[in-house]
Structure formats: C-alpha cells, structure tokens
Design a protein around this motif. Structure first.
Motif, PDB file in Angstrom:
ATOM      1  N   LEU A  79     -13.328 -64.418 -46.939  1.00  0.00           N
ATOM      2  CA  LEU A  79     -12.205 -62.993 -46.009  1.00  0.00           C
ATOM      3  C   LEU A  79     -12.271 -61.878 -45.324  1.00  0.00           C
ATOM      4  N   ARG A  80     -13.852 -62.168 -45.075  1.00  0.00           N
ATOM      5  CA  ARG A  80     -14.290 -60.160 -44.326  1.00  0.00           C
ATOM      6  C   ARG A  80     -14.257 -60.680 -43.022  1.00  0.00           C
ATOM      7  N   GLU A  81     -14.954 -62.211 -42.351  1.00  0.00           N
ATOM      8  CA  GLU A  81     -13.908 -63.281 -41.496  1.00  0.00           C
ATOM      9  C   GLU A  81     -13.218 -62.842 -41.046  1.00  0.00           C
ATOM     10  N   LEU A  82     -12.447 -64.093 -41.570  1.00  0.00           N
ATOM     11  CA  LEU A  82     -10.832 -63.674 -41.012  1.00  0.00           C
ATOM     12  C   LEU A  82      -9.659 -63.196 -42.052  1.00  0.00           C
ATOM     13  N   LYS A  83      -9.805 -61.919 -42.013  1.00  0.00           N
ATOM     14  CA  LYS A  83      -9.029 -60.831 -42.197  1.00  0.00           C
ATOM     15  C   LYS A  83      -8.696 -61.276 -43.594  1.00  0.00           C
ATOM     16  N   THR A  84      -7.560 -62.504 -43.385  1.00  0.00           N
ATOM     17  CA  THR A  84      -6.301 -62.679 -44.218  1.00  0.00           C
ATOM     18  C   THR A  84      -6.076 -64.342 -45.025  1.00  0.00           C
ATOM     19  N   GLU A  85      -5.912 -64.868 -46.374  1.00  0.00           N
ATOM     20  CA  GLU A  85      -5.690 -65.805 -47.145  1.00  0.00           C
ATOM     21  C   GLU A  85      -4.749 -66.939 -46.119  1.00  0.00           C
ATOM     22  N   ALA A  86      -3.650 -66.051 -45.603  1.00  0.00           N
ATOM     23  CA  ALA A  86      -3.337 -67.000 -44.222  1.00  0.00           C
ATOM     24  C   ALA A  86      -4.086 -67.232 -43.099  1.00  0.00           C
ATOM     25  N   ALA A  87      -5.080 -66.905 -42.400  1.00  0.00           N
ATOM     26  CA  ALA A  87      -6.296 -67.614 -41.607  1.00  0.00           C
ATOM     27  C   ALA A  87      -7.314 -67.736 -42.042  1.00  0.00           C
ATOM     28  N   ILE A  88      -7.817 -67.367 -43.036  1.00  0.00           N
ATOM     29  CA  ILE A  88      -8.302 -68.296 -44.536  1.00  0.00           C
ATOM     30  C   ILE A  88      -7.800 -70.072 -44.509  1.00  0.00           C
ATOM     31  N   LYS A  89      -6.688 -70.219 -44.239  1.00  0.00           N
ATOM     32  CA  LYS A  89      -5.738 -71.422 -44.833  1.00  0.00           C
ATOM     33  C   LYS A  89      -5.961 -72.139 -42.954  1.00  0.00           C
ATOM     34  N   ALA A  90      -5.301 -70.864 -42.287  1.00  0.00           N
ATOM     35  CA  ALA A  90      -5.568 -72.059 -41.002  1.00  0.00           C
ATOM     36  C   ALA A  90      -6.620 -72.693 -40.811  1.00  0.00           C
ATOM     37  N   ALA A  91      -8.174 -72.095 -40.762  1.00  0.00           N
ATOM     38  CA  ALA A  91      -9.169 -72.090 -40.284  1.00  0.00           C
ATOM     39  C   ALA A  91      -9.255 -73.567 -41.718  1.00  0.00           C
ATOM     40  N   GLY A  92      -8.440 -73.425 -42.414  1.00  0.00           N
ATOM     41  CA  GLY A  92      -9.064 -74.916 -43.242  1.00  0.00           C
ATOM     42  C   GLY A  92     -10.434 -74.647 -44.532  1.00  0.00           C
ATOM     43  N   LYS A  93     -10.471 -73.381 -44.680  1.00  0.00           N
ATOM     44  CA  LYS A  93     -11.596 -72.818 -45.880  1.00  0.00           C
ATOM     45  C   LYS A  93     -10.773 -72.807 -47.004  1.00  0.00           C
ATOM     46  N   TYR A  94     -10.102 -72.620 -47.246  1.00  0.00           N
ATOM     47  CA  TYR A  94      -8.793 -72.727 -48.242  1.00  0.00           C
ATOM     48  C   TYR A  94      -9.146 -74.155 -49.123  1.00  0.00           C
ATOM     49  N   ARG A  95     -10.177 -74.412 -49.577  1.00  0.00           N
ATOM     50  CA  ARG A  95     -10.043 -75.561 -50.274  1.00  0.00           C
ATOM     51  C   ARG A  95      -9.628 -75.873 -52.120  1.00  0.00           C
ATOM     52  N   GLN A  96      -9.451 -77.022 -52.318  1.00  0.00           N
ATOM     53  CA  GLN A  96      -9.184 -77.340 -53.733  1.00  0.00           C
ATOM     54  C   GLN A  96      -9.975 -77.928 -53.849  1.00  0.00           C
ATOM     55  N   GLU A  97     -10.687 -77.665 -55.623  1.00  0.00           N
ATOM     56  CA  GLU A  97     -11.448 -78.209 -56.223  1.00  0.00           C
ATOM     57  C   GLU A  97     -11.191 -78.286 -57.867  1.00  0.00           C
ATOM     58  N   GLY A  98     -11.833 -79.700 -58.102  1.00  0.00           N
ATOM     59  CA  GLY A  98     -11.665 -80.393 -59.331  1.00  0.00           C
ATOM     60  C   GLY A  98     -12.497 -79.546 -60.432  1.00  0.00           C
ATOM     61  N   LYS A  99     -12.219 -80.940 -61.588  1.00  0.00           N
ATOM     62  CA  LYS A  99     -13.285 -80.574 -62.789  1.00  0.00           C
ATOM     63  C   LYS A  99     -14.466 -80.132 -62.368  1.00  0.00           C
ATOM     64  N   GLU A 100     -15.105 -80.960 -61.834  1.00  0.00           N
ATOM     65  CA  GLU A 100     -16.397 -80.770 -61.732  1.00  0.00           C
ATOM     66  C   GLU A 100     -17.272 -80.169 -60.487  1.00  0.00           C
ATOM     67  N   TYR A 101     -16.494 -79.065 -59.855  1.00  0.00           N
ATOM     68  CA  TYR A 101     -17.285 -78.085 -58.922  1.00  0.00           C
ATOM     69  C   TYR A 101     -17.810 -77.052 -59.751  1.00  0.00           C
ATOM     70  N   ILE A 102     -18.830 -76.564 -59.404  1.00  0.00           N
ATOM     71  CA  ILE A 102     -19.619 -76.088 -59.855  1.00  0.00           C
ATOM     72  C   ILE A 102     -18.960 -74.048 -58.973  1.00  0.00           C
TER      73      ILE A 102
END
Length: 378
Positions: A340-363
């Motif tokens: 968020l600090r680098e890309l400023k908005t959630e929309a920009a984070i998604k566009a950069a492919g850094k908005y991830r989906q994680e499952g039950k095993e994610y630490i």
C-alpha cells in the motif's frame, strides 16, 4: 489473548515510574523499598507507524491499535526465594507473566536509596551485582520448583517401573541440563533443550525460562548518547544471557507522558535527540518477545491492528476478529502495508498482481492487510 510483561527489579530502580509513564496510570512511586506490594496492571497501546499510515490512506472514523499488558511487580531483594521482603508473593506474581522486563538502575542519585541485600542497607550502583542478585533469586525459586516435582517423578517411576520412566524421559533429560545452571545461579533458558524437552518442562512455568529483556534506566544527561558506563555493563551481560536491552530515562518518559499535543511531544523529544519514545521501543520489544505479531484491517469505518501469535494460520487470524470467521473460513484476500505504501491504493495493488487470495494453510505475516471471506450455515 492475556499475555503480560512483568516489570521487575530491585527496589528504587524506577520500575513504577516507568510503569506509570507507560500506562499513564497512577502507580505508587515513592523513595522507599516495597512501596509497590500488589501488582499494578496496565494496558498499553502499541504505537505503530504502519497503522498511522493506513489511517492516512483510508481516513477512517476510528483507529484501534494493538496493545500490551504490563504488570508492575514489587522490588525483589536478596533472599526473596526464601521469603525475604515478601519475596514469595512477588515471585508468584512473576510466574503469572509471559515476558520479564528487568529494570536495572543505570544512574547515580544520592537522594534515592539503592538497596540490594536488605531494605536498610544502602548499596552502591553496580548493575552486574544487581542483575546477578535477581537472577540468583529467580534461579533458586526454579530450583525449588524442580526439586518438588522431582520427588513426585521418582515415586512414580519406582511404583510403575520402566514404562513410567519412558514417559518421563524427556523431562529427566531436560532437568539434567537445567539443574546445574540453576545451582550456579544462572537462567534455565540458557540450556540447549530439544523441542520434546521444552514441552516436558513447560508446565513447570520456570521463571528463568521466560523470555527476558533488560531495561536500563538512565539519567537525563545520558539520553542523547543513549549509553553510559552502567549501560555498557548491562549490554555485555545481556549478550551472554541472550537477552535484549532497551535504554530508557524514566524521568524523561514520565514528563513526556504528560504532554498530549503531538507537536509538543516531538519538540520535547527533539530537544534531547530522540526520534521515538523509549517506552515505544519497550512496548514493541515486549510484544515481539511474547511471540506476538500484527495484521491489519482497513476501510473508511475503521483501521485496526489485530494481535496474533507468530505462525498462526489465516483461519486462526480470522478467529481473532470473530469465532464465526474461523468456523466458516473460505479464503483470505491479502496484501501488505508496504504494498500500500508503494502503490498508494488497493486498486493499484490489484493491478500490479499483489492482491492475493490465500487458503487455510497460509501463515499470516506481520504487516499483512487482510479481508476475510467466510460462510457460516446455521
């Protein structure tokens, strides 16, 4: 989660002054030993620049920081493990804490009595002797705990034979490593234990197995340099004990805690060359020693820091918010505060492919920003 940091040390080293500054609560702080008898408990907000940054982005109606519970425990003296100076009661209070913050007097002041052996005898300022006194008393208390358990273990093995001995094998090998250290006045945490051995002695709640940090209480003349001859002694001892050191001027922090305006606080810290309060460093260090980490949720209504254990999975983290989130966990949508600090908005984070989906095993990682999706069927 009720995890606490106990503030301990000899009488008149500044424990209650530091506690009062931490919590802005009126803990007794007088110039005589055993002023503190019953432990004072305070909840301290954990300052976190990451949460402040999120609030600058989302402009929420509410900000909720993480917190640390501190306990101000009365001064110990030589002989505490034998009940001197109400020692048994104070040792019991320490046993209930998760982390120990050992305050060490690192300042000269002829007007403040310094005691080590008893409440009537003034002792010279000597951090090494002070630390060894406290360590010895805690070690003797632990030795007593082990000896009491040993009697039960020996009786059980004699009565039930080989199978019972196998059951206690990890415990017995752990004690073989720990006991010589305690007899020498050293801490049990210095023993090289296997995971099984640590588990075997966990329920003893040994005082010297607890994570410990040293808090050097300095005078105002030493703030700018952050050290003095006493602090350097503590640092050497801490390195040998595998402990961390935080340097604080209790008097300065007490004055700082009375200032409410942020600009005035900054000006006051700038005047002595401090970039952040020593109490902030203490709270953060204690938080991490407890094995705690932080994830965030953010939006226009609220930005909040949530506390989890290091190594917790996404469902466990969801359960901190609400038990239904853990029971019906589907997935976690994750990015980091640094994204968020680098890309400023959630929309920009998604566009950069850094908005991830994680499952039950994610630490969950310290600094994650998470949106949980769940479904609970009744």
């Amino acid at each position: 989660m009720k995890l606490t940091c106990g503030i301990v040390g000899l009488p008149n080293v500044g424990k209650s002054t530091i506690f009062s500054a931490l919590t802005k609560a009126p803990a007794a702080a007088e110039n005589y030993p055993f002023c503190t008898i019953d432990p004072n408990v305070g909840v301290v907000d954990l300052p976190d620049e990451r949460l402040d940054f999120m609030c600058s982005v989302f402009q929420p109606k509410k900000k909720v920081p993480a917190s640390v519970d501190f306990v101000d425990i009365a001064g110990l003296i030589k002989g505490a493990s034998n009940g001197e100076g109400l020692g048994n009661k104070f040792l019991a209070n320490i046993r209930e804490t998760t982390v120990i913050a050992h305050v060490v007097r690192c300042f000269d002041d002829p007007d403040i009595q310094h005691v080590r052996d008893d409440a009537k005898t003034d002792a010279p300022i000597d951090p090494e002797s002070d630390i060894l006194t406290i360590d010895y008393e805690l070690a003797q208390a632990d030795l007593d705990t082990i000896n009491k358990r040993q009697e039960k273990v020996v009786k059980a093995i004699r009565a039930l034979g080989g199978e019972e001995k196998k059951k206690w094998a990890s415990y017995l090998t752990a004690v073989e490593k720990i006991k010589p250290l305690l007899e020498d006045g050293k801490c049990a945490r210095l023993a090289e234990l296997t995971a099984d051995e640590k588990a075997a002695v966990y329920d003893l709640q040994l005082l010297t197995m607890k994570p410990q940090l040293y808090v050097c209480n300095i005078d105002e003349d030493s703030i700018e340099s952050g050290t003095n001859k006493y602090v350097e002694v503590v640092k050497k001892l801490a390195e040998a004990a595998k402990s961390e050191v935080v340097v604080i001027c209790g008097k300065f922090e007490a004055d700082l805690s009375d200032i409410t305006e942020e600009a005035d606080r900054k000006e006051f810290m700038d005047s002595v060359g401090l970039k952040e309060s020593g109490l902030t460093v203490l709270a953060r260090t204690a938080y991490h020693l407890m094995g705690l980490r932080t994830f965030f949720t953010g939006g226009p209504d609220e930005c909040r820091a949530w506390t989890i254990h290091n190594g917790d999975t996404a469902p466990k983290a969801a359960g901190v918010i609400h038990t239904d989130f853990e029971k019906g966990f589907i997935k976690a949508e994750v990015y980091s505060v640094e994204d968020l600090r680098e890309l400023k908005t959630e929309a920009a984070i998604k566009a950069a492919g850094k908005y991830r989906q994680e499952g039950k095993e994610y630490i969950v990682q310290d600094g994650d920003v998470i949106f949980f999706k769940f479904n609970v069927t009744k």
